[in-house]
Design a protein around this motif. Structure first.
Motif, PDB file in Angstrom:
ATOM      1  N   THR A   1      -8.983   4.356 -12.229  1.00 11.13           N
ATOM      2  CA  THR A   1     -10.056   3.502 -11.532  1.00 11.13           C
ATOM      3  C   THR A   1     -11.327   4.632 -11.291  1.00 11.13           C
ATOM      4  O   THR A   1     -11.436   5.522 -10.905  1.00 11.13           O
ATOM      5  CB  THR A   1      -9.737   3.077 -10.228  1.00 11.13           C
ATOM      6  OG1 THR A   1      -8.585   2.281 -10.252  1.00 11.13           O
ATOM      7  CG2 THR A   1     -10.851   2.165  -9.630  1.00 11.13           C
TER       8      THR A   1
ATOM      9  N   ASN B   1     -13.995   1.691  -8.072  1.00 13.26           N
ATOM     10  CA  ASN B   1     -14.043   1.326  -6.682  1.00 13.26           C
ATOM     11  C   ASN B   1     -15.069   1.343  -6.046  1.00 13.26           C
ATOM     12  O   ASN B   1     -16.055   2.371  -6.436  1.00 13.26           O
ATOM     13  CB  ASN B   1     -12.797   2.397  -6.201  1.00 13.26           C
ATOM     14  CG  ASN B   1     -12.500   2.232  -4.952  1.00 13.26           C
ATOM     15  OD1 ASN B   1     -13.261   2.631  -4.132  1.00 13.26           O
ATOM     16  ND2 ASN B   1     -11.426   1.595  -4.591  1.00 13.26           N
TER      17      ASN B   1
ATOM     18  N   GLY C   1      -4.382   4.305  -8.117  1.00  9.28           N
ATOM     19  CA  GLY C   1      -3.769   3.283  -7.124  1.00  9.28           C
ATOM     20  C   GLY C   1      -2.543   2.365  -7.501  1.00  9.28           C
ATOM     21  O   GLY C   1      -2.209   2.393  -8.690  1.00  9.28           O
ATOM     22  N   ILE C   2      -1.670   2.216  -6.464  1.00  9.73           N
ATOM     23  CA  ILE C   2      -0.358   1.305  -6.682  1.00  9.73           C
ATOM     24  C   ILE C   2      -0.567   0.204  -5.604  1.00  9.73           C
ATOM     25  O   ILE C   2      -1.302   0.310  -4.676  1.00  9.73           O
ATOM     26  CB  ILE C   2       0.880   2.282  -6.561  1.00  9.73           C
ATOM     27  CG1 ILE C   2       0.902   2.838  -5.154  1.00  9.73           C
ATOM     28  CG2 ILE C   2       0.906   3.461  -7.428  1.00  9.73           C
ATOM     29  CD1 ILE C   2       2.078   3.530  -4.869  1.00  9.73           C
ATOM     30  N   PRO C   3       0.226  -0.795  -5.845  1.00  9.18           N
ATOM     31  CA  PRO C   3      -0.013  -1.824  -4.745  1.00  9.18           C
ATOM     32  C   PRO C   3       0.272  -1.490  -3.543  1.00  9.18           C
ATOM     33  O   PRO C   3       1.111  -0.665  -3.078  1.00  9.18           O
ATOM     34  CB  PRO C   3       1.233  -3.033  -5.349  1.00  9.18           C
ATOM     35  CG  PRO C   3       1.535  -2.488  -6.735  1.00  9.18           C
ATOM     36  CD  PRO C   3       1.131  -0.936  -6.995  1.00  9.18           C
TER      37      PRO C   3
ATOM     38  N   TYR D   1      -8.994  -6.595  -4.212  1.00  7.81           N
ATOM     39  CA  TYR D   1      -7.564  -6.250  -4.412  1.00  7.81           C
ATOM     40  C   TYR D   1      -6.620  -7.359  -4.777  1.00  7.81           C
ATOM     41  O   TYR D   1      -5.547  -7.143  -5.166  1.00  7.81           O
ATOM     42  CB  TYR D   1      -7.040  -5.164  -3.340  1.00  7.81           C
ATOM     43  CG  TYR D   1      -7.758  -4.008  -3.132  1.00  7.81           C
ATOM     44  CD1 TYR D   1      -7.340  -2.782  -4.178  1.00  7.81           C
ATOM     45  CD2 TYR D   1      -8.696  -3.670  -2.477  1.00  7.81           C
ATOM     46  CE1 TYR D   1      -7.885  -1.697  -3.763  1.00  7.81           C
ATOM     47  CE2 TYR D   1      -9.304  -2.496  -2.328  1.00  7.81           C
ATOM     48  CZ  TYR D   1      -8.885  -1.490  -3.209  1.00  7.81           C
ATOM     49  OH  TYR D   1      -9.339  -0.227  -2.848  1.00  7.81           O
TER      50      TYR D   1
ATOM     51  N   LYS E   1      -4.376  -6.420  -9.195  1.00  5.36           N
ATOM     52  CA  LYS E   1      -2.946  -6.356  -8.963  1.00  5.36           C
ATOM     53  C   LYS E   1      -2.180  -5.857 -10.161  1.00  5.36           C
ATOM     54  O   LYS E   1      -1.125  -4.998  -9.986  1.00  5.36           O
ATOM     55  CB  LYS E   1      -2.501  -7.708  -8.685  1.00  5.36           C
ATOM     56  CG  LYS E   1      -3.215  -8.225  -7.252  1.00  5.36           C
ATOM     57  CD  LYS E   1      -2.874  -9.508  -7.073  1.00  5.36           C
ATOM     58  CE  LYS E   1      -1.586  -9.659  -6.775  1.00  5.36           C
ATOM     59  NZ  LYS E   1      -1.188 -11.146  -6.235  1.00  5.36           N
TER      60      LYS E   1
ATOM     61  N   ARG F   1      -2.295  -1.892 -10.767  1.00  7.17           N
ATOM     62  CA  ARG F   1      -1.588  -1.213  -9.813  1.00  7.17           C
ATOM     63  C   ARG F   1      -0.097  -1.231  -9.809  1.00  7.17           C
ATOM     64  O   ARG F   1       0.425  -0.306  -9.706  1.00  7.17           O
ATOM     65  CB  ARG F   1      -2.144  -1.690  -8.357  1.00  7.17           C
ATOM     66  CG  ARG F   1      -3.592  -0.798  -7.952  1.00  7.17           C
ATOM     67  CD  ARG F   1      -4.308  -1.546  -7.119  1.00  7.17           C
ATOM     68  NE  ARG F   1      -5.503  -0.805  -6.762  1.00  7.17           N
ATOM     69  CZ  ARG F   1      -6.489  -0.476  -7.670  1.00  7.17           C
ATOM     70  NH1 ARG F   1      -6.447  -1.187  -8.760  1.00  7.17           N
ATOM     71  NH2 ARG F   1      -7.618  -0.068  -7.084  1.00  7.17           N
TER      72      ARG F   1
ATOM     73  N   ASN G   1       0.604   1.056 -12.784  1.00  8.34           N
ATOM     74  CA  ASN G   1       0.691   2.470 -12.101  1.00  8.34           C
ATOM     75  C   ASN G   1       1.989   2.664 -11.594  1.00  8.34           C
ATOM     76  O   ASN G   1       2.582   3.775 -11.578  1.00  8.34           O
ATOM     77  CB  ASN G   1      -0.646   2.776 -11.387  1.00  8.34           C
ATOM     78  CG  ASN G   1      -1.757   2.854 -12.123  1.00  8.34           C
ATOM     79  OD1 ASN G   1      -1.527   2.954 -13.234  1.00  8.34           O
ATOM     80  ND2 ASN G   1      -2.716   3.022 -11.532  1.00  8.34           N
TER      81      ASN G   1
ATOM     82  N   HIS H   1      -4.420   7.066  -4.564  1.00 10.27           N
ATOM     83  CA  HIS H   1      -4.113   5.995  -3.859  1.00 10.27           C
ATOM     84  C   HIS H   1      -5.257   5.463  -2.843  1.00 10.27           C
ATOM     85  O   HIS H   1      -5.327   5.804  -1.766  1.00 10.27           O
ATOM     86  CB  HIS H   1      -3.059   6.321  -2.843  1.00 10.27           C
ATOM     87  CG  HIS H   1      -1.811   6.897  -3.088  1.00 10.27           C
ATOM     88  ND1 HIS H   1      -0.900   7.382  -2.778  1.00 10.27           N
ATOM     89  CD2 HIS H   1      -0.973   6.223  -4.351  1.00 10.27           C
ATOM     90  CE1 HIS H   1       0.231   7.766  -3.436  1.00 10.27           C
ATOM     91  NE2 HIS H   1       0.094   7.243  -4.592  1.00 10.27           N
TER      92      HIS H   1
ATOM     93  N   SER I   1      -5.080   2.559  -2.811  1.00  9.32           N
ATOM     94  CA  SER I   1      -4.038   1.408  -2.182  1.00  9.32           C
ATOM     95  C   SER I   1      -2.787   2.093  -2.395  1.00  9.32           C
ATOM     96  O   SER I   1      -2.479   2.829  -3.487  1.00  9.32           O
ATOM     97  CB  SER I   1      -4.229  -0.086  -3.044  1.00  9.32           C
ATOM     98  OG  SER I   1      -3.947   0.306  -4.329  1.00  9.32           O
TER      99      SER I   1
END
Length: 221
Positions: free
Chosen positions: A10, A13, A30-32, A64, A70, A73, A76, A105, A107
């Motif tokens: 990303t 952001n 990022g991941i969820p 997000y 979504k 993430r 990832n 992260h 997220s």
């Protein structure tokens, strides 16, 4: 980033786009956030140490919730579970010659020790890049194998607040700037420089779309 990268990195952001000083050319991974998935027959959450923060999580609001965000993430997360995650993440970052800082992260969090260790290996292989992350997973071995170029900020508001060392970099959520200033915490909303540079007291003023409840204001005070 280009579609032919192994991971979905990303650079759009909102926070990463804020002025971070000429020295820091940042991308994010990022991941969820607060997401349950199956691993070896067990349910694992991507924010395993989350507690009060679940109700005010910025990464569960706004953009997000968009499908493309979504999906990226989730991609990832799937990549992080693969045996070749480390080597492929390293290959991605080596191709990004101008990047010298990685936010792990924007997220999600370190969902288990093996995953955290993978990021240690990635950072060790790329000593010219600064990696940094906020985390609540303080019940894991965060410090034992951590390379110097991986900067960790302990994050209050989770299950393991009793393990936070307040003499080391840590962050707190505040309801407003007056509360942050009165507590003696620097502004962590302006940009990510405090986390990158290891500032001890970082204040994150809540700015989500949902208003804090009175109970949440009291808790974070």
């Amino acid at each position: 980033m280009a579609n032919d990268f192994f991971c979905k990195w990303t650079n759009g952001n909102e926070k990463l786009n804020k002025p971070n000083g000429d020295a820091y050319r940042i991308i994010g991974f990022g991941i969820p956030a607060d997401y349950d998935f199956q691993l070896n027959g067990e349910t694992v959450n991507t924010c395993p140490s989350a507690l009060a923060c679940r109700g005010v999580c910025y990464a569960k609001q706004g953009r997000y919730g968009m499908k493309n965000v979504k999906d990226a993430r989730k991609h990832n997360l799937d990549m992080s579970l693969r045996a070749d995650f480390v080597e492929n993440a390293i290959a991605d970052l080596k191709r990004m010659r101008k990047v010298n800082t990685v936010r792990i992260h924007d997220s999600g969090d370190f969902y288990n020790q093996e995953y955290y260790n993978k990021w240690c290996l990635i950072a060790m292989a790329l000593p010219h890049i600064i990696f940094y992350a906020y985390t609540k997973t303080l019940d894991m071995d965060i410090w034992g194998n951590k390379p110097d170029n991986l900067r960790i900020t302990q994050s209050l508001g989770g299950k393991h607040d009793n393990l936070v060392n307040l003499t080391m970099p840590h962050s707190r959520i505040f309801a407003d700037d007056d509360a942050r200033i009165n507590a003696g915490y620097v502004d962590g909303n302006v940009n990510d420089v405090p986390a990158i540079e290891g500032i001890v007291n970082i204040g994150l003023v809540y700015h989500g779309q949902k208003n804090m409840t009175d109970a949440q204001k009291k808790y974070f005070a």
